[in-house]
Design a protein around this motif. Structure first.
Motif, PDB file in Angstrom:
ATOM      1  N   ILE A 162      32.042  41.176  33.390  1.00 34.40           N
ATOM      2  CA  ILE A 162      33.709  40.978  33.721  1.00 34.40           C
ATOM      3  C   ILE A 162      34.486  41.869  33.587  1.00 34.40           C
ATOM      4  O   ILE A 162      35.452  42.385  34.450  1.00 34.40           O
ATOM      5  CB  ILE A 162      34.334  39.686  32.628  1.00 34.40           C
ATOM      6  N   GLU A 163      34.286  42.900  32.700  1.00 29.82           N
ATOM      7  CA  GLU A 163      35.298  43.904  32.523  1.00 29.82           C
ATOM      8  C   GLU A 163      34.996  45.074  33.624  1.00 29.82           C
ATOM      9  O   GLU A 163      35.622  45.824  34.213  1.00 29.82           O
ATOM     10  CB  GLU A 163      34.809  44.707  31.144  1.00 29.82           C
ATOM     11  N   LEU A 164      33.549  45.141  33.966  1.00 32.59           N
ATOM     12  CA  LEU A 164      33.321  46.068  35.079  1.00 32.59           C
ATOM     13  C   LEU A 164      33.888  45.658  36.348  1.00 32.59           C
ATOM     14  O   LEU A 164      34.532  46.523  37.021  1.00 32.59           O
ATOM     15  CB  LEU A 164      31.718  46.174  35.031  1.00 32.59           C
ATOM     16  N   VAL A 165      33.887  44.226  36.736  1.00 30.54           N
ATOM     17  CA  VAL A 165      34.383  44.045  38.117  1.00 30.54           C
ATOM     18  C   VAL A 165      35.845  44.309  38.110  1.00 30.54           C
ATOM     19  O   VAL A 165      36.387  44.394  39.393  1.00 30.54           O
ATOM     20  CB  VAL A 165      34.133  42.528  38.560  1.00 30.54           C
ATOM     21  N   SER A 166      36.653  44.211  37.210  1.00 26.23           N
ATOM     22  CA  SER A 166      38.071  44.719  37.181  1.00 26.23           C
ATOM     23  C   SER A 166      38.383  46.078  37.505  1.00 26.23           C
ATOM     24  O   SER A 166      39.530  46.207  37.799  1.00 26.23           O
ATOM     25  CB  SER A 166      38.613  44.016  35.975  1.00 26.23           C
ATOM     26  N   ASN A 167      37.216  46.886  37.738  1.00 25.46           N
ATOM     27  CA  ASN A 167      37.735  48.302  38.098  1.00 25.46           C
ATOM     28  C   ASN A 167      37.538  48.514  39.633  1.00 25.46           C
ATOM     29  O   ASN A 167      37.826  49.798  40.033  1.00 25.46           O
ATOM     30  CB  ASN A 167      36.852  49.110  37.298  1.00 25.46           C
ATOM     31  N   ASP A 189      34.046  31.626  37.014  1.00 31.30           N
ATOM     32  CA  ASP A 189      35.494  31.820  37.356  1.00 31.30           C
ATOM     33  C   ASP A 189      36.054  32.891  36.584  1.00 31.30           C
ATOM     34  O   ASP A 189      37.262  33.433  37.173  1.00 31.30           O
ATOM     35  CB  ASP A 189      35.866  30.372  36.514  1.00 31.30           C
ATOM     36  N   GLN A 190      35.594  33.243  35.586  1.00 32.56           N
ATOM     37  CA  GLN A 190      36.159  34.717  35.017  1.00 32.56           C
ATOM     38  C   GLN A 190      35.869  35.796  35.736  1.00 32.56           C
ATOM     39  O   GLN A 190      36.884  36.830  36.027  1.00 32.56           O
ATOM     40  CB  GLN A 190      35.450  34.780  33.494  1.00 32.56           C
ATOM     41  N   LEU A 191      34.930  35.974  36.598  1.00 27.33           N
ATOM     42  CA  LEU A 191      34.405  36.913  37.284  1.00 27.33           C
ATOM     43  C   LEU A 191      35.395  36.979  38.487  1.00 27.33           C
ATOM     44  O   LEU A 191      36.212  38.056  38.991  1.00 27.33           O
ATOM     45  CB  LEU A 191      33.229  36.860  38.023  1.00 27.33           C
ATOM     46  N   LEU A 192      35.768  35.656  39.199  1.00 31.16           N
ATOM     47  CA  LEU A 192      36.654  35.561  40.280  1.00 31.16           C
ATOM     48  C   LEU A 192      38.084  35.947  39.639  1.00 31.16           C
ATOM     49  O   LEU A 192      39.171  36.810  40.386  1.00 31.16           O
ATOM     50  CB  LEU A 192      36.687  34.424  40.806  1.00 31.16           C
ATOM     51  N   GLU A 193      38.692  35.607  38.477  1.00 37.32           N
ATOM     52  CA  GLU A 193      39.822  35.960  38.074  1.00 37.32           C
ATOM     53  C   GLU A 193      40.041  37.581  37.900  1.00 37.32           C
ATOM     54  O   GLU A 193      40.886  38.039  37.827  1.00 37.32           O
ATOM     55  CB  GLU A 193      40.225  35.127  37.003  1.00 37.32           C
ATOM     56  N   ALA A 194      38.730  38.153  37.585  1.00 38.12           N
ATOM     57  CA  ALA A 194      38.990  39.706  37.230  1.00 38.12           C
ATOM     58  C   ALA A 194      39.131  40.400  38.325  1.00 38.12           C
ATOM     59  O   ALA A 194      39.271  41.729  38.232  1.00 38.12           O
ATOM     60  CB  ALA A 194      37.661  39.981  36.281  1.00 38.12           C
ATOM     61  N   THR A 195      38.927  39.958  39.643  1.00 41.52           N
ATOM     62  CA  THR A 195      38.890  40.998  40.866  1.00 41.52           C
ATOM     63  C   THR A 195      40.291  40.867  41.301  1.00 41.52           C
ATOM     64  O   THR A 195      40.986  40.002  41.243  1.00 41.52           O
ATOM     65  CB  THR A 195      37.747  40.459  41.907  1.00 41.52           C
ATOM     66  N   TYR A 196      40.349  42.201  42.117  1.00 42.34           N
ATOM     67  CA  TYR A 196      41.749  42.370  42.728  1.00 42.34           C
ATOM     68  C   TYR A 196      41.878  41.457  44.029  1.00 42.34           C
ATOM     69  O   TYR A 196      42.813  40.922  44.319  1.00 42.34           O
ATOM     70  CB  TYR A 196      41.806  43.866  43.139  1.00 42.34           C
ATOM     71  N   GLN A 197      40.611  41.560  44.794  1.00 46.53           N
ATOM     72  CA  GLN A 197      40.736  40.949  46.101  1.00 46.53           C
ATOM     73  C   GLN A 197      39.849  39.415  46.260  1.00 46.53           C
ATOM     74  O   GLN A 197      39.105  39.340  45.244  1.00 46.53           O
ATOM     75  CB  GLN A 197      39.854  42.012  47.259  1.00 46.53           C
ATOM     76  N   ARG A 201      31.688  37.388  49.669  1.00 47.12           N
ATOM     77  CA  ARG A 201      30.240  37.219  49.517  1.00 47.12           C
ATOM     78  C   ARG A 201      29.656  37.379  48.065  1.00 47.12           C
ATOM     79  O   ARG A 201      30.178  38.179  47.380  1.00 47.12           O
ATOM     80  CB  ARG A 201      29.644  38.483  50.261  1.00 47.12           C
ATOM     81  N   VAL A 202      28.971  36.434  47.665  1.00 48.38           N
ATOM     82  CA  VAL A 202      28.303  36.306  46.479  1.00 48.38           C
ATOM     83  C   VAL A 202      26.881  36.350  46.432  1.00 48.38           C
ATOM     84  O   VAL A 202      26.214  35.610  47.143  1.00 48.38           O
ATOM     85  CB  VAL A 202      28.843  35.078  45.720  1.00 48.38           C
TER      86      VAL A 202
END
Length: 316
Positions: A162-167, A189-197, A201-202
């Protein structure tokens, strides 16, 4: 009509052939090369480098100097101004990753580094290098990829992911593989909240997934879903086929459970559930259910139920 490979060969014969071949080739194409061919490609690619969008590297069957090969690959990548993706189709990639990390010269438009063999054969070191390389190119990466298995102690748990995808400010896709963690559900849900865009595709290759994990995806912009799951119940399968309103492409490989011992009822229920996939434009699935292997390819209209015979029956 000549193939893309034939046209590429024509493009390096002479200037006139190059112009004619490139008009037929179009603007972009992919290149597949074996490690031991990198030196030769380095000599030839300047004549069509502006047309290359993807490069896939395959393992060589001959002994070679990977340090030298990695430097040749770097030179190849740097002279392709429209390159967006690099894929390594083999396991021993640490030298290549390290060379890309150490380079002061940049790949200006790179969007993804793909490593489909990584989780099967490599160590923590290679995984760390891949993460570091993607972070180096965080400004342009659109697809973040990480492939782990239970051997990798340093990456247990999902907090690190989760920390990584926020970069990655331009990330619209993520590919995640993590097997062997039976008691851990992916917090989508936490992964989606952490992304900018908004994620479009998942790709997931995990032990299990359930409705609670999938609910955050229901009203998102996900149009492409690729799931490889060891365990899934039929309600989760039904949820995927009905609730993802924007889904256009589905690739699914799973073992599906039905909560009944009545085999005829179970088969009827799963057949009914799979018919729900007709609303999705492109569907490809390979599902194991009781004694059946259920298959549907993109170009097939019908769902095939193939009875799996056990080894004792095969002997007769």
């Amino acid at each position: 009509m000549a193939s893309q490979e034939d046209l590429m060969i024509c493009s390096i014969v002479c200037k006139m052939w190059r112009r004619l071949a490139q008009e037929l080739i179009g603007w972009k194409f992919s290149v597949t090369v074996y490690e031991n061919e990198l030196t030769s490609l380095l000599n030839d690619i300047p004549s069509f480098s502006d047309r290359v969008s993807d490069i896939q590297v395959k393992i060589s069957n001959v002994e070679m100097d990977r340090r030298r090969a990695s430097l040749n690959l770097l030179d190849i990548l740097l002279i392709c101004p429209n390159l967006v993706s690099v894929e390594f189709q083999f396991d021993s990639i640490s030298e290549y990753l390290q060379t890309l990390i150490n380079s002061t010269r940049r790949l200006d438009h790179i969007q993804s580094f793909r490593t489909p063999k990584l989780a099967k054969y490599n160590t923590d070191h290679a995984i760390d290098l891949l993460i570091q390389l993607q972070l180096e190119y965080r400004a342009t990466i659109t697809c973040f990829e990480i492939r782990l298995d239970e051997r990798y102690e340093s990456h247990r748990g999902y907090d690190h992911l989760i920390e990584l995808v926020s970069n990655f400010p331009k990330m619209i896709a993520f590919e995640y593989s993590k097997l062997g963690f039976r008691n851990s559900d992916l917090p989508i849900d936490q992964l989606l909240e952490a992304t900018y865009q908004p994620i479009q595709r998942v790709v997931l290759n995990i032990f299990r997934i359930n409705i609670r994990s999938l609910e955050p995806l229901e009203n998102t912009d996900v149009t492409n879903l690729d799931l490889t799951v060891f365990s899934m119940n039929i309600r989760t399968l039904e949820y995927i086929l009905t609730k993802f309103k924007k889904l256009e492409h589905l690739w699914l490989s799973a073992a599906v459970d039905v909560e009944t011992d009545d085999e005829s009822h179970s088969v009827a229920e799963i057949k009914h559930t799979l018919q729900l996939s007709r609303r999705i434009e492109h569907v490809n699935f390979s599902i194991y259910f009781k004694d059946y292997h259920i298959v549907k390819e993109y170009n097939e209209q019908e769902i095939r139920f193939e009875l799996i015979l056990d080894s004792e029956e095969d002997d007769y």
